[in-house]
Write a protein that holds these residues in place. Structure first.
Motif, PDB file in Angstrom:
ATOM      1  N   LEU A  81       0.981  -1.253  -0.015  1.00 35.95           N
ATOM      2  CA  LEU A  81       0.337  -0.491   0.078  1.00 35.95           C
ATOM      3  C   LEU A  81       0.882   1.088  -0.127  1.00 35.95           C
ATOM      4  O   LEU A  81       0.401   1.918  -0.608  1.00 35.95           O
ATOM      5  N   ARG A  82       2.440   1.363   0.123  1.00 36.36           N
ATOM      6  CA  ARG A  82       3.085   3.017   0.613  1.00 36.36           C
ATOM      7  C   ARG A  82       2.853   2.149  -0.526  1.00 36.36           C
ATOM      8  O   ARG A  82       3.384   4.107  -1.116  1.00 36.36           O
ATOM      9  N   ARG A  83       3.507   1.275  -1.236  1.00 39.26           N
ATOM     10  CA  ARG A  83       3.822   2.090  -2.261  1.00 39.26           C
ATOM     11  C   ARG A  83       3.289   2.684  -3.628  1.00 39.26           C
ATOM     12  O   ARG A  83       3.258   2.341  -4.437  1.00 39.26           O
ATOM     13  N   ARG A  93       1.099   5.968   5.478  1.00 36.61           N
ATOM     14  CA  ARG A  93       1.451   5.149   6.104  1.00 36.61           C
ATOM     15  C   ARG A  93       0.394   4.535   7.542  1.00 36.61           C
ATOM     16  O   ARG A  93       0.411   3.215   7.917  1.00 36.61           O
ATOM     17  N   ALA A  94      -0.140   5.553   8.482  1.00 36.20           N
ATOM     18  CA  ALA A  94      -0.849   5.095   9.617  1.00 36.20           C
ATOM     19  C   ALA A  94      -2.019   4.963   8.532  1.00 36.20           C
ATOM     20  O   ALA A  94      -2.900   3.703   9.340  1.00 36.20           O
ATOM     21  N   LEU A  97      -2.740  -5.415  19.206  1.00 40.91           N
ATOM     22  CA  LEU A  97      -2.497  -4.978  18.366  1.00 40.91           C
ATOM     23  C   LEU A  97      -1.962  -2.816  18.581  1.00 40.91           C
ATOM     24  O   LEU A  97      -2.342  -3.333  17.388  1.00 40.91           O
ATOM     25  N   ALA A  98      -2.417  -2.900  19.410  1.00 37.83           N
ATOM     26  CA  ALA A  98      -1.376  -1.627  18.927  1.00 37.83           C
ATOM     27  C   ALA A  98      -0.028  -1.373  19.025  1.00 37.83           C
ATOM     28  O   ALA A  98       0.247  -0.844  17.850  1.00 37.83           O
ATOM     29  N   LEU A  99       0.700  -2.389  19.350  1.00 39.01           N
ATOM     30  CA  LEU A  99       2.360  -2.295  18.942  1.00 39.01           C
ATOM     31  C   LEU A  99       2.230  -2.989  17.724  1.00 39.01           C
ATOM     32  O   LEU A  99       2.979  -2.637  16.974  1.00 39.01           O
ATOM     33  N   LEU A 100       0.936  -3.712  17.208  1.00 40.55           N
ATOM     34  CA  LEU A 100       1.078  -4.246  15.681  1.00 40.55           C
ATOM     35  C   LEU A 100       1.018  -2.426  14.780  1.00 40.55           C
ATOM     36  O   LEU A 100       1.525  -3.367  13.272  1.00 40.55           O
ATOM     37  N   PHE A 101       0.055  -1.617  14.767  1.00 44.15           N
ATOM     38  CA  PHE A 101       0.046  -0.883  14.415  1.00 44.15           C
ATOM     39  C   PHE A 101       1.009   0.288  14.186  1.00 44.15           C
ATOM     40  O   PHE A 101       2.000   0.512  12.794  1.00 44.15           O
ATOM     41  N   LEU A 143       4.047  -1.674  11.947  1.00 45.53           N
ATOM     42  CA  LEU A 143       3.497  -1.851  10.883  1.00 45.53           C
ATOM     43  C   LEU A 143       3.124  -0.074  10.280  1.00 45.53           C
ATOM     44  O   LEU A 143       3.462  -0.058   8.811  1.00 45.53           O
ATOM     45  N   ARG A 144       3.159   0.292  11.059  1.00 46.22           N
ATOM     46  CA  ARG A 144       3.717   1.764  10.658  1.00 46.22           C
ATOM     47  C   ARG A 144       4.709   2.903  10.942  1.00 46.22           C
ATOM     48  O   ARG A 144       5.870   3.218   9.477  1.00 46.22           O
ATOM     49  N   ASP A 145       5.699   1.924  11.217  1.00 49.28           N
ATOM     50  CA  ASP A 145       7.221   2.814  11.868  1.00 49.28           C
ATOM     51  C   ASP A 145       8.115   1.557  12.407  1.00 49.28           C
ATOM     52  O   ASP A 145       9.437   1.955  12.567  1.00 49.28           O
ATOM     53  N   GLY A 146       7.454   0.242  11.436  1.00 46.19           N
ATOM     54  CA  GLY A 146       8.812  -0.626  11.967  1.00 46.19           C
ATOM     55  C   GLY A 146      10.300  -0.096  11.580  1.00 46.19           C
ATOM     56  O   GLY A 146      11.495  -0.323  12.307  1.00 46.19           O
ATOM     57  N   ALA A 147       9.663   0.272  10.067  1.00 45.36           N
ATOM     58  CA  ALA A 147      11.831   0.201   9.110  1.00 45.36           C
ATOM     59  C   ALA A 147      12.751   1.486  10.294  1.00 45.36           C
ATOM     60  O   ALA A 147      13.585   1.913  10.129  1.00 45.36           O
ATOM     61  N   GLY A 148      11.325   1.965  10.838  1.00 44.81           N
ATOM     62  CA  GLY A 148      11.875   3.680  11.138  1.00 44.81           C
ATOM     63  C   GLY A 148      12.877   3.493  12.744  1.00 44.81           C
ATOM     64  O   GLY A 148      14.215   4.170  12.823  1.00 44.81           O
ATOM     65  N   MET A 149      12.122   2.722  13.215  1.00 51.51           N
ATOM     66  CA  MET A 149      12.575   2.752  14.577  1.00 51.51           C
ATOM     67  C   MET A 149      14.668   1.768  14.689  1.00 51.51           C
ATOM     68  O   MET A 149      14.820   1.252  15.311  1.00 51.51           O
TER      69      MET A 149
END
Length: 375
Positions: free
Chosen positions: A69-71, A76-77, A170-174, A177-183
Motif C-alpha cells: 500500500l505504501r508503494r 503510512r498510518a 494490536l497497538a504494537l502491531l499498528f 507496521l507504520r514505523d517499524g523500519a524507522g524504529m
C-alpha cells in the motif's frame, strides 16, 4: 618482563589448557546467568512478553500488505490500519467464530476423550501390557482432563490478562507496521559506526527467517486443520469443527503438536463412531502429516529455517518446560532466528578478516631511509 612472569606464582603454575578452560567456563557462567536473568524478567512480565511476541509474529505476516500500500502512495498510518483491518476480517473474524464454537463444545470434547481413554485402556489391558502401569498412566491423563474445568476467579483473571495482552499486541502491531523500519534505523544509528553494517545484516537475516517461518507455519496449520477437519466431517465424527480448530492451533507446535492433535481426533472417533472410523481418521491424519512433512514444509518454508529435527525437538521440549504452551510455540522460531543471526554475524567476521588479509601493506615513510648522495 613477560605477562607470564608478572602473573601470580600459583596461577602461572597452572597448565595453559586448564587456564583457558577456567576462563571459558567463567564466561559461560556469566552468559548463563545473564540469560537466566533475562528469562526471569520476561516470565515476570508475561503479559508484555506475549504481546510483543504476538505483535512481531503478526508484523511478519502482515508487513507485505502495508509495504504494498505504501508503494501505491498510501499514507503510512492508513496502510498500517489496513493491515489491522485485514487481520480482523480475514484471520481473526473466522477464527473467533470457530474458537467460540470450540469452547462451547469443550465439555463434550472432554467427556468424549475420557470415554475414549476408558475404551483404550480396556482394549490394551486385554493385550500383553502391564495393567498396573497402564492404569496409572490413564488415571494421570484422566485427572488432567477432569481438572481442566475452569475456575471462575482464575478464568476471570486469565480473561483480563488475555484481553490486555491482545490490546497491547494490536497497538504494537499498528506501530510496527507504520514505523517499524524507522524504529530499526534509529536503533542502528545508536550503534558504533564500525558495527552498524554487521548488526544490520544479521538482524535482517533473522527477520527474513522469522517471516518465512510465520507465513509457512500459518499455511501448513491451515492445511492441517482443513484436511483433518474434512475427513472428520465426511466420517460424521462429532465435534469436527472443534477438532479442526484444535488441529490448527497444535500445528504451531512442531512435531509434538501434530501428534497430540491426531491422537485426540482418533480417540473421539473411536468412542463415537467405532474402531473402523477411528482407523480411517488415523489414516487421514497420517496422510496429512506426511504431506505436510515431505511437501509443504520444504516448499513453503524452504531453506529459510534450517534446523535439524533433533534440534527442533529439543527446542520444543525446553520451551515447554520453561514457558508452557507459549514457550513451545515460540521456541522453534526463536532458535531459528538466533541461529541465522549468529551465522550471518560470523560470516561478516570471516569476510572482514579475508578483506584485511588481502589489503596491501601500508608503506612506512622514514626519513632515515632516504638514499644519501655518495661523496
Amino acid at each position: 618482563m613477560s605477562a607470564r612472569d608478572r602473573s601470580p606464582a600459583g596461577w602461572a603454575a597452572v597448565p595453559g589448557p586448564l587456564r583457558t578452560g577456567a576462563a571459558t567456563s567463567a564466561c559461560l557462567l556469566v552468559a548463563a546467568a545473564a540469560i537466566a536473568l533475562v528469562g526471569w524478567v520476561l516470565v515476570r512480565l508475561a503479559t508484555v512478553t506475549l504481546a510483543v511476541t504476538a505483535a512481531l509474529f503478526l508484523t511478519a505476516l502482515l508487513y507485505p500488505v502495508a509495504a504494498f500500500l505504501r508503494r501505491l502512495h498510501v499514507p503510512r498510518a492508513l496502510s498500517a490500519l489496513a493491515g489491522l483491518l485485514l487481520l480482523v476480517l480475514v484471520v481473526a473474524g473466522p477464527l473467533t467464530l470457530v474458537a467460540n464454537q470450540a469452547i462451547a463444545q469443550f465439555d463434550d470434547l472432554r467427556r468424549q476423550l475420557l470415554a475414549g481413554l476408558d475404551q483404550l485402556r480396556a482394549f490394551l489391558i486385554s493385550g500383553p501390557l502391564n495393567q498396573q502401569q497402564l492404569n496409572a498412566a490413564i488415571e494421570d491423563v484422566t485427572a488432567a482432563l477432569q481438572g481442566a474445568a475452569p475456575d471462575p476467579v482464575a478464568g476471570a483473571m486469565t480473561t483480563l490478562q488475555t484481553l490486555a495482552a491482545m490490546a497491547t499486541a494490536l497497538a504494537l502491531l499498528f506501530f510496527f507496521l507504520r514505523d517499524g523500519a524507522g524504529m530499526w534505523e534509529w536503533i542502528v544509528r545508536r550503534l558504533p559506526a564500525r558495527r552498524r553494517r554487521r548488526v544490520d545484516a544479521a538482524a535482517r537475516a533473522g527477520w527474513r527467517t522469522l517471516v518465512a517461518y510465520v507465513r509457512g507455519t500459518m499455511v501448513v496449520a491451515a492445511v492441517d486443520g482443513i484436511g483433518i477437519g474434512l475427513a472428520l466431517v465426511l466420517l460424521q465424527v462429532p465435534l469436527a469443527l472443534a477438532l479442526a480448530f484444535l488441529t490448527f492451533l497444535f500445528a504451531f507446535v512442531p512435531i509434538v503438536g501434530a501428534i497430540m492433535a491426531g491422537a485426540v481426533a482418533v480417540l473421539v472417533a473411536l468412542v463415537s463412531n467405532g474402531v473402523t472410523d477411528a482407523l480411517l481418521v488415523l489414516a487421514a491424519v497420517v496422510i496429512v502429516q506426511q504431506l505436510e512433512g515431505n511437501l509443504l514444509e520444504p516448499v513453503i518454508i524452504g531453506k529459510a529455517v534450517r534446523l535439524h529435527p533433533a534440534v527442533v525437538l529439543v527446542a520444543v521440549t525446553g520451551g515447554t518446560l520453561i514457558g508452557g504452551i507459549a514457550g513451545a510455540v515460540v521456541a522453534v522460531p526463536l532458535t531459528a532466528v538466533v541461529y541465522r543471526v549468529v551465522e550471518r554475524g560470523l560470516s561478516f567476521v570471516d569476510h572482514d578478516r579475508v578483506e584485511k588479509a588481502m589489503e596491501p601493506p601500508t608503506p612506512k615513510h622514514r626519513g632515515d631511509q632516504q638514499p644519501r648522495p655518495q661523496a
